[in-house]
Design a protein around this motif. Sequence first.
Motif, mmCIF file in Angstrom:
data_model
loop_
_atom_site.group_PDB
_atom_site.id
_atom_site.type_symbol
_atom_site.label_atom_id
_atom_site.label_comp_id
_atom_site.label_asym_id
_atom_site.label_seq_id
_atom_site.Cartn_x
_atom_site.Cartn_y
_atom_site.Cartn_z
ATOM 1 N N ASP A 181 -30.391 -2.090 -24.912
ATOM 2 C CA ASP A 181 -30.769 -1.386 -23.688
ATOM 3 C C ASP A 181 -30.252 -2.014 -22.389
ATOM 4 O OD1 ASP A 181 -33.965 -0.696 -25.148
ATOM 5 O OD2 ASP A 181 -32.282 0.699 -24.871
ATOM 6 N N PRO A 182 -29.829 -3.265 -22.371
ATOM 7 C CA PRO A 182 -29.397 -3.857 -21.106
ATOM 8 C C PRO A 182 -28.248 -3.103 -20.458
ATOM 9 C CG PRO A 182 -29.705 -5.567 -22.732
ATOM 10 C CD PRO A 182 -29.844 -4.247 -23.436
ATOM 11 N N ALA A 183 -28.366 -2.909 -19.158
ATOM 12 C CA ALA A 183 -27.359 -2.191 -18.388
ATOM 13 C C ALA A 183 -27.809 -2.172 -16.935
ATOM 14 C CB ALA A 183 -27.210 -0.757 -18.904
ATOM 15 N N VAL A 184 -26.944 -1.674 -16.081
ATOM 16 C CA VAL A 184 -27.376 -1.311 -14.743
ATOM 17 C C VAL A 184 -27.891 0.117 -14.832
ATOM 18 C CG1 VAL A 184 -26.728 -0.976 -12.341
ATOM 19 C CG2 VAL A 184 -25.704 -2.841 -13.673
ATOM 20 N N TYR A 185 -29.102 0.301 -14.389
ATOM 21 C CA TYR A 185 -29.727 1.615 -14.443
ATOM 22 C C TYR A 185 -29.660 2.243 -13.044
ATOM 23 C CZ TYR A 185 -31.526 0.970 -19.150
ATOM 24 O OH TYR A 185 -31.631 0.811 -20.524
ATOM 25 N N TYR A 186 -29.182 3.480 -13.016
ATOM 26 C CA TYR A 186 -29.024 4.219 -11.768
ATOM 27 C C TYR A 186 -29.871 5.476 -11.802
ATOM 28 C CZ TYR A 186 -24.646 1.545 -11.389
ATOM 29 O OH TYR A 186 -23.695 0.563 -11.326
ATOM 30 N N ASP B 268 -25.884 12.665 -5.627
ATOM 31 C CA ASP B 268 -26.391 11.496 -4.904
ATOM 32 C C ASP B 268 -26.843 10.430 -5.898
ATOM 33 O OD1 ASP B 268 -27.578 14.067 -3.028
ATOM 34 O OD2 ASP B 268 -26.352 12.531 -2.065
ATOM 35 N N TRP B 269 -26.528 9.184 -5.573
ATOM 36 C CA TRP B 269 -26.796 8.070 -6.466
ATOM 37 C C TRP B 269 -27.434 6.911 -5.728
ATOM 38 C CZ3 TRP B 269 -25.661 8.031 -11.719
ATOM 39 C CH2 TRP B 269 -24.949 9.141 -12.191
ATOM 40 N N GLY B 270 -28.271 6.184 -6.447
ATOM 41 C CA GLY B 270 -28.787 4.935 -5.937
ATOM 42 C C GLY B 270 -27.821 3.800 -6.211
ATOM 43 N N GLN B 271 -28.209 2.604 -5.816
ATOM 44 C CA GLN B 271 -27.323 1.447 -5.940
ATOM 45 C C GLN B 271 -27.426 0.785 -7.307
ATOM 46 O OE1 GLN B 271 -30.290 1.336 -4.629
ATOM 47 N NE2 GLN B 271 -31.221 -0.516 -5.480
ATOM 48 N N GLY B 272 -28.447 1.137 -8.064
ATOM 49 C CA GLY B 272 -28.618 0.587 -9.401
ATOM 50 C C GLY B 272 -29.539 -0.612 -9.441
ATOM 51 N N THR B 273 -30.142 -0.815 -10.588
ATOM 52 C CA THR B 273 -31.000 -1.974 -10.819
ATOM 53 C C THR B 273 -30.691 -2.520 -12.209
ATOM 54 O OG1 THR B 273 -33.285 -2.802 -10.772
ATOM 55 C CG2 THR B 273 -32.961 -0.595 -11.691
ATOM 56 N N GLN B 274 -30.569 -3.832 -12.300
ATOM 57 C CA GLN B 274 -30.152 -4.469 -13.552
ATOM 58 C C GLN B 274 -31.344 -4.630 -14.492
ATOM 59 O OE1 GLN B 274 -26.894 -5.766 -14.503
ATOM 60 N NE2 GLN B 274 -27.975 -5.820 -16.471
ATOM 61 N N VAL B 275 -31.135 -4.255 -15.731
ATOM 62 C CA VAL B 275 -32.117 -4.489 -16.793
ATOM 63 C C VAL B 275 -31.478 -5.404 -17.821
ATOM 64 C CG1 VAL B 275 -33.408 -3.445 -18.686
ATOM 65 C CG2 VAL B 275 -33.330 -2.316 -16.451
ATOM 66 N N THR B 276 -32.145 -6.496 -18.102
ATOM 67 C CA THR B 276 -31.658 -7.475 -19.077
ATOM 68 C C THR B 276 -32.728 -7.681 -20.135
ATOM 69 O OG1 THR B 276 -30.379 -8.594 -17.354
ATOM 70 C CG2 THR B 276 -30.769 -9.804 -19.393
ATOM 71 N N VAL B 277 -32.313 -7.635 -21.386
ATOM 72 C CA VAL B 277 -33.227 -7.849 -22.502
ATOM 73 C C VAL B 277 -32.720 -9.052 -23.276
ATOM 74 C CG1 VAL B 277 -34.297 -6.881 -24.553
ATOM 75 C CG2 VAL B 277 -33.715 -5.392 -22.619
ATOM 76 N N SER B 278 -33.507 -10.095 -23.270
ATOM 77 C CA SER B 278 -33.076 -11.329 -23.924
ATOM 78 C C SER B 278 -34.282 -12.182 -24.260
ATOM 79 C CB SER B 278 -32.126 -12.100 -23.008
ATOM 80 O OG SER B 278 -31.774 -13.341 -23.592
ATOM 81 N N SER B 279 -34.162 -12.866 -25.387
ATOM 82 C CA SER B 279 -35.224 -13.792 -25.750
ATOM 83 C C SER B 279 -34.901 -15.200 -25.244
ATOM 84 C CB SER B 279 -35.421 -13.806 -27.269
ATOM 85 O OG SER B 279 -34.214 -14.081 -27.920
#
Length: 127
Positions: free
Chosen positions: A90-95, A116-127
């Motif tokens: 699932d990790p990605a930049v989410y817009y 129209d788009w937002g600037q994005g928010t980073q999602v990171t999944v890690s142990s």
Amino acid sequence: QVQLVESGGGLVQPGGSLRLSCAASGFTLDNYVIGWFRQAPGKEREAVSLFSTIDGSTYYADSVKGRFTISGDNAKNTVYLQMNSLKPEDPAVYYCAAAEFDGIVIAPTTPEGYNDWGQGTQVTVSS
């Protein structure tokens, strides 16, 4: 001026949860489709979930069905994406993105359908 601002991204362990917010300003969410897209490095931007403020209909990519929930709060002019059971893929930049429509439509699932788009928010999944 139309503006979309995402928030809520961050680092979470596999199996964890995050709630993303997309706050709209400069317009009201009436008669819009709001989409959450994501883009991982080296991959194309893909639709994750869509929400129509016209009829309340939703769309989920197969990869997130049963784990993600999209919802809207017209009073706050905000659309949310609740992400549960996050996986290493699932990790990605989410817009978030918005497109205005006149009447009920089949929500577009490609980025080209949104103006129209937002600037994005980073999602990171890690142990």
